[in-house]
Structure formats: C-alpha cells, structure tokens
Write a protein that holds these residues in place. Structure first.
Motif, PDB file in Angstrom:
ATOM      1  N   GLU A 229      -6.721-134.449  26.549  1.00  0.00           N
ATOM      2  CA  GLU A 229      -5.577-135.320  26.816  1.00  0.00           C
ATOM      3  C   GLU A 229      -4.278-134.754  26.244  1.00  0.00           C
ATOM      4  O   GLU A 229      -3.297-134.600  26.942  1.00  0.00           O
ATOM      5  N   THR A 230      -4.239-134.441  24.958  1.00  0.00           N
ATOM      6  CA  THR A 230      -3.065-133.845  24.331  1.00  0.00           C
ATOM      7  C   THR A 230      -3.473-133.332  22.957  1.00  0.00           C
ATOM      8  O   THR A 230      -4.626-133.470  22.542  1.00  0.00           O
ATOM      9  N   PHE A 231      -2.520-132.731  22.240  1.00  0.00           N
ATOM     10  CA  PHE A 231      -2.801-132.165  20.922  1.00  0.00           C
ATOM     11  C   PHE A 231      -2.200-133.037  19.824  1.00  0.00           C
ATOM     12  O   PHE A 231      -1.257-133.792  20.045  1.00  0.00           O
ATOM     13  N   THR A 232      -2.737-132.892  18.623  1.00  0.00           N
ATOM     14  CA  THR A 232      -2.133-133.544  17.473  1.00  0.00           C
ATOM     15  C   THR A 232      -0.781-132.887  17.181  1.00  0.00           C
ATOM     16  O   THR A 232      -0.516-131.760  17.606  1.00  0.00           O
ATOM     17  N   GLY A 233       0.046-133.598  16.427  1.00  0.00           N
ATOM     18  CA  GLY A 233       1.387-133.082  16.146  1.00  0.00           C
ATOM     19  C   GLY A 233       1.386-131.765  15.408  1.00  0.00           C
ATOM     20  O   GLY A 233       2.273-130.927  15.612  1.00  0.00           O
ATOM     21  N   ASP A 234       0.389-131.555  14.529  1.00  0.00           N
ATOM     22  CA  ASP A 234       0.313-130.302  13.788  1.00  0.00           C
ATOM     23  C   ASP A 234      -0.461-129.220  14.528  1.00  0.00           C
ATOM     24  O   ASP A 234      -0.668-128.126  13.993  1.00  0.00           O
ATOM     25  N   GLN A 235      -0.927-129.531  15.739  1.00  0.00           N
ATOM     26  CA  GLN A 235      -1.675-128.615  16.608  1.00  0.00           C
ATOM     27  C   GLN A 235      -3.003-128.182  16.014  1.00  0.00           C
ATOM     28  O   GLN A 235      -3.607-127.201  16.450  1.00  0.00           O
ATOM     29  N   ALA A 236      -3.479-128.940  15.032  1.00  0.00           N
ATOM     30  CA  ALA A 236      -4.776-128.628  14.428  1.00  0.00           C
ATOM     31  C   ALA A 236      -5.909-129.387  15.102  1.00  0.00           C
ATOM     32  O   ALA A 236      -7.080-129.131  14.818  1.00  0.00           O
ATOM     33  N   GLY A 237      -5.564-130.322  15.992  1.00  0.00           N
ATOM     34  CA  GLY A 237      -6.576-131.116  16.661  1.00  0.00           C
ATOM     35  C   GLY A 237      -6.246-131.319  18.125  1.00  0.00           C
ATOM     36  O   GLY A 237      -5.087-131.207  18.552  1.00  0.00           O
ATOM     37  N   LEU A 238      -7.277-131.615  18.897  1.00  0.00           N
ATOM     38  CA  LEU A 238      -7.131-131.868  20.330  1.00  0.00           C
ATOM     39  C   LEU A 238      -7.680-133.266  20.627  1.00  0.00           C
ATOM     40  O   LEU A 238      -8.858-133.538  20.384  1.00  0.00           O
ATOM     41  N   PHE A 239      -6.814-134.150  21.133  1.00  0.00           N
ATOM     42  CA  PHE A 239      -7.265-135.463  21.569  1.00  0.00           C
ATOM     43  C   PHE A 239      -7.982-135.321  22.914  1.00  0.00           C
ATOM     44  O   PHE A 239      -7.504-134.620  23.819  1.00  0.00           O
ATOM     45  N   VAL A 240      -9.117-135.986  23.032  1.00  0.00           N
ATOM     46  CA  VAL A 240      -9.921-135.894  24.252  1.00  0.00           C
ATOM     47  C   VAL A 240     -10.410-137.284  24.643  1.00  0.00           C
ATOM     48  O   VAL A 240     -10.487-138.202  23.811  1.00  0.00           O
ATOM     49  N   LEU A 241     -10.736-137.438  25.914  1.00  0.00           N
ATOM     50  CA  LEU A 241     -11.477-138.599  26.380  1.00  0.00           C
ATOM     51  C   LEU A 241     -12.948-138.195  26.440  1.00  0.00           C
ATOM     52  O   LEU A 241     -13.295-137.249  27.138  1.00  0.00           O
ATOM     53  N   GLU A 242     -13.777-138.919  25.708  1.00  0.00           N
ATOM     54  CA  GLU A 242     -15.211-138.657  25.775  1.00  0.00           C
ATOM     55  C   GLU A 242     -15.836-139.675  26.727  1.00  0.00           C
ATOM     56  O   GLU A 242     -15.803-140.882  26.480  1.00  0.00           O
ATOM     57  N   TRP A 243     -16.421-139.192  27.814  1.00  0.00           N
ATOM     58  CA  TRP A 243     -17.035-140.063  28.818  1.00  0.00           C
ATOM     59  C   TRP A 243     -18.502-140.295  28.481  1.00  0.00           C
ATOM     60  O   TRP A 243     -19.220-139.362  28.115  1.00  0.00           O
ATOM     61  N   LEU A 244     -18.895-141.553  28.618  1.00  0.00           N
ATOM     62  CA  LEU A 244     -20.249-141.981  28.259  1.00  0.00           C
ATOM     63  C   LEU A 244     -20.891-142.767  29.397  1.00  0.00           C
ATOM     64  O   LEU A 244     -20.193-143.509  30.097  1.00  0.00           O
ATOM     65  N   PRO A 245     -22.228-142.673  29.560  1.00  0.00           N
ATOM     66  CA  PRO A 245     -23.063-141.575  29.046  1.00  0.00           C
ATOM     67  C   PRO A 245     -22.692-140.266  29.729  1.00  0.00           C
ATOM     68  O   PRO A 245     -22.215-140.259  30.869  1.00  0.00           O
ATOM     69  N   ALA A 246     -22.917-139.161  29.073  1.00  0.00           N
ATOM     70  CA  ALA A 246     -22.403-137.871  29.543  1.00  0.00           C
ATOM     71  C   ALA A 246     -22.889-137.498  30.935  1.00  0.00           C
ATOM     72  O   ALA A 246     -22.132-136.951  31.743  1.00  0.00           O
ATOM     73  N   ALA A 247     -24.144-137.797  31.242  1.00  0.00           N
ATOM     74  CA  ALA A 247     -24.724-137.371  32.516  1.00  0.00           C
ATOM     75  C   ALA A 247     -24.329-138.270  33.680  1.00  0.00           C
ATOM     76  O   ALA A 247     -24.340-137.836  34.835  1.00  0.00           O
ATOM     77  N   ALA A 248     -23.984-139.514  33.390  1.00  0.00           N
ATOM     78  CA  ALA A 248     -23.607-140.470  34.447  1.00  0.00           C
ATOM     79  C   ALA A 248     -22.513-141.388  33.897  1.00  0.00           C
ATOM     80  O   ALA A 248     -22.742-142.572  33.625  1.00  0.00           O
ATOM     81  N   PRO A 249     -21.309-140.859  33.693  1.00  0.00           N
ATOM     82  CA  PRO A 249     -20.283-141.602  32.949  1.00  0.00           C
ATOM     83  C   PRO A 249     -19.777-142.849  33.678  1.00  0.00           C
ATOM     84  O   PRO A 249     -19.568-142.837  34.884  1.00  0.00           O
ATOM     85  N   ASP A 250     -19.581-143.935  32.894  1.00  0.00           N
ATOM     86  CA  ASP A 250     -18.972-145.139  33.434  1.00  0.00           C
ATOM     87  C   ASP A 250     -17.952-145.747  32.473  1.00  0.00           C
ATOM     88  O   ASP A 250     -17.355-146.779  32.758  1.00  0.00           O
TER      89      ASP A 250
END
Length: 380
Positions: free
Chosen positions: A125-146
C-alpha cells in the motif's frame, strides 16, 4: 489549443502526462503522490528495466536492471522508494487471486534495496515515513481471500506485524480490524505524514477499538486514517447514508492545508466534513443528488463534485450548494490549477477547463484513450 498546466492522467493501459501540446504515455508504471515523478518498468530479457521520469521536464534516470519480472505498485510518500510485485495487484484493484506466498521487491533508482518473500497473500500500500517499513494489505484466508487487514512489514527483519492504536498502544492478538468492503479512494495529506483511505460497504465491521472494548460494530463506510510516521491507524465512521449506495458514487478531497477532509456520496447528495486533527465528522450537509462515478476536488473556499455530466460547487463556509453546470460527457476527474483559477474536468476522450466560480468553459483539448484525470504533474 494546449493545456495551461501539466496534468497526470490515466490512459488505456498506461499513465500519461499532458504538457502543453505534448502527450506522454507510460505503460507499466506508477506515479508519486504529488505527480512529480513516474516510475516505469519494461521487460528486459528475463529481467525488468526500471527507471524514473521527471514529469516537469520529461528527463529520465538511468535504467537499472531488476532480476526477474516486476510491476511497480506503491511509492513512498517522499517519492524515493517503490514496491514492486510479480503480478498486477495493488490496493485499488480489489480482491487478489489466492496464493500462499507473495514476492515483493523494494527498489530505488540505484536498484534493489530489499527483496521479500512474504508468507501469505499481501498487497503493498505505502511505506512508513522513515522508509524502514512497508504497509501492506494482508488478504485472508490466503488461498481464497474474502477479507483483509492492514499490517506493516519491517524491511530489516522482513516480518509483517500489527499497527498500533491511536494512543500508540499495542493491538492485542485477535483485535486487528478485518475489512470486507471496497477501498474506494486514498488521499495523502499535504505534509505526507497521513494516508486517508475511504472504505465502503462494511456491514458488521468492527474497528480495533470495538474489538478491544467488546462493543458491537456496524459501520457501512469509514475513513481509515494511517499515520505513516507513528504507524498507528484510526477509523472515522461516516454517518448514514454513506456506504449504502455503490462505492463508485463516493469521492474524497482534502483541503490544501490538510486540516479538513471532505467525503461525498453523490448518489444521496450527502457531504461530510472531517477534522483531520480531531478525527471526527464536524458537520454534514445535503446537496443535489446525482448518478455515476463520483469525483471531488477542494480549495480553501469551495468543494467541487462531479458525477455524470454535472459539476457542482459547494461553498465551504456554509457547506451548501453554490453553483452547478453541465459538461459534454461524463466526468472522469476534477483537478484545480495551482493558482485556483481553472478547474480541469476529465471527460470521455477530452479534458476541459472552466472558471471555477461560473463554470464557463475556458478551453478544451481532445485526449484519445483518456480514462481519468489523476492530478497535476511536475509539482514536486
């Protein structure tokens, strides 16, 4: 006739820059939030060529080779880092296909900075302000996300983890918000420290604060507020009827100073003003309803809403309708010029610009293949 200001646009299968009489089309690319640069990729044998384009001048960086095939998906708020994935997934495309492992490459103009193999189904999705982290969307369950939740990946350890609450407390296990609705639009604050994302269709959704307290939740629409510097998230619930109508009818715009965030549901004609300091809905109003995809832009005095072939100006002092006018084809984007004297209106295959007070058309150019007007270009 040529455009008075450079615009960042979306074309069929590409991003584009309109500058005067010139038209630049850049496939397989992603733009910085301020429109000052575009990062592009192209197949290079079994690998990927990667480079940066300055939208103000058209100058490009040297091309670097990334091992494997990659597509750019997300850019840090300062425009320096890019997250790339092996297939076309991003936070605006909706539900990804099922998968158990997600490869992510983080790069800048010098080449690869980090290579990740995330166990699960993740979308950058985007990075943290210090660029040390990456914001992500984790979809669940991984094999059949809803459903999905927002997490942050520590780029040093390569491990995803939860965010904190607004008061910087750790989120207890089981209390991370899981969302099932539509992420309609994201807006970065002018100071580049906060990302606001509008979510709709969330029946039965419980925020972290509800899960911690045990209170029931039933938000149909809210603004997910993500602090990029302090890594906390907070949701501002929107009142009825937000979230009841199609997600496409909702739009969001932020004031130039960043103190006010406006959300509109053009289907019902409802407008909400959010204080970004208090993170509360300060007031709401009703304007004429419309149909079609909603678009919004704002300056210090007016909120502009577009849907169908109508553009409406809302006076922000009273939060009430001021003027409206018709355009030739359905609106595909609204962008104010830097001096506030022109409102650009994307339409089917064309961009027109208008006096923002009267709506009088000041000019128009044909743009074959235009999908949407995204913002100003060359404003970094």
């Amino acid at each position: 006739m040529s455009l008075p200001d450079a615009l960042l646009v979306e074309l069929d299968d590409a991003l584009g820059v309109l500058r005067g009489p010139d038209r630049l089309s850049i496939p397989r690319s992603v733009a910085t939030a301020d429109g000052s640069a575009i990062y592009a990729t192209a197949p290079d044998g079994a690998d990927t060529a990667f480079w940066r384009i300055d939208t103000a001048t058209g100058r490009t960086s040297d091309r670097v080779r990334l091992p494997g095939r990659w597509l750019p998906q997300a850019v840090s708020a300062n425009g320096a880092l890019v997250a790339l994935t092996s297939d076309a997934v991003n936070a605006a495309l909706g539900r990804p296909d099922g998968r158990d492992m997600t490869p992510v490459l983080v790069a800048d103009v010098t080449g690869v900075r980090h290579q990740l193999e995330l166990r699960g189904n993740f979308v950058p999705e985007t990075f943290t302000g210090d660029q040390a982290g990456l914001f992500v969307l984790e979809w669940l369950p991984a094999a059949a996300p809803d459903r999905y939740r927002v997490r942050v990946v520590d780029l040093a350890t390569k491990a995803p983890g939860p965010l904190t609450t607004r008061d910087k407390a750790a989120i207890p296990p089981g209390a991370e918000e899981e969302m099932r609705g539509d992420g309609r639009q994201a807006v970065l604050a002018p100071d580049r420290q906060t990302l606001y994302t509008l979510y709709t269709h969330q029946p039965g959704h419980q925020h972290t604060r509800d899960l911690v307290s045990g209170r029931p939740g039933n938000a149909h629409a809210f603004v997910h507020t993500l602090n990029l510097t302090e890594r906390w998230a907070y949701c501002v619930d929107l009142p009825h009827p937000f979230g009841e109508a199609p997600a496409s009818g909702h739009a969001m715009a932020i004031s130039a100073q960043g103190g006010r965030l406006f959300v509109a549901d053009v289907t019902s004609g409802t407008v909400a003003e959010i204080s970004t300091e208090e993170l509360t809905v300060r007031r709401t109003a009703t304007v004429a309803s419309g149909s079609g995809t909603g678009h919004a832009a704002a300056d210090s005095e007016s909120l502009f809403l577009g849907a169908g072939t109508v553009v409406r100006r809302v006076d922000l002092q009273q939060l009430r309708p001021a003027t409206d006018w018709s355009v030739r084809e359905p609106v595909t984007g609204l962008v104010l010029s830097p001096d506030g004297k022109r409102l650009y209106v994307g339409q089917t295959g064309a961009v027109s610009w208008h006096d923002p007070v009267t709506g009088n058309e000041l000019g128009r150019v044909a743009v074959p293949g235009l999908v949407a007007v995204r913002g100003l270009a060359g404003r970094g």
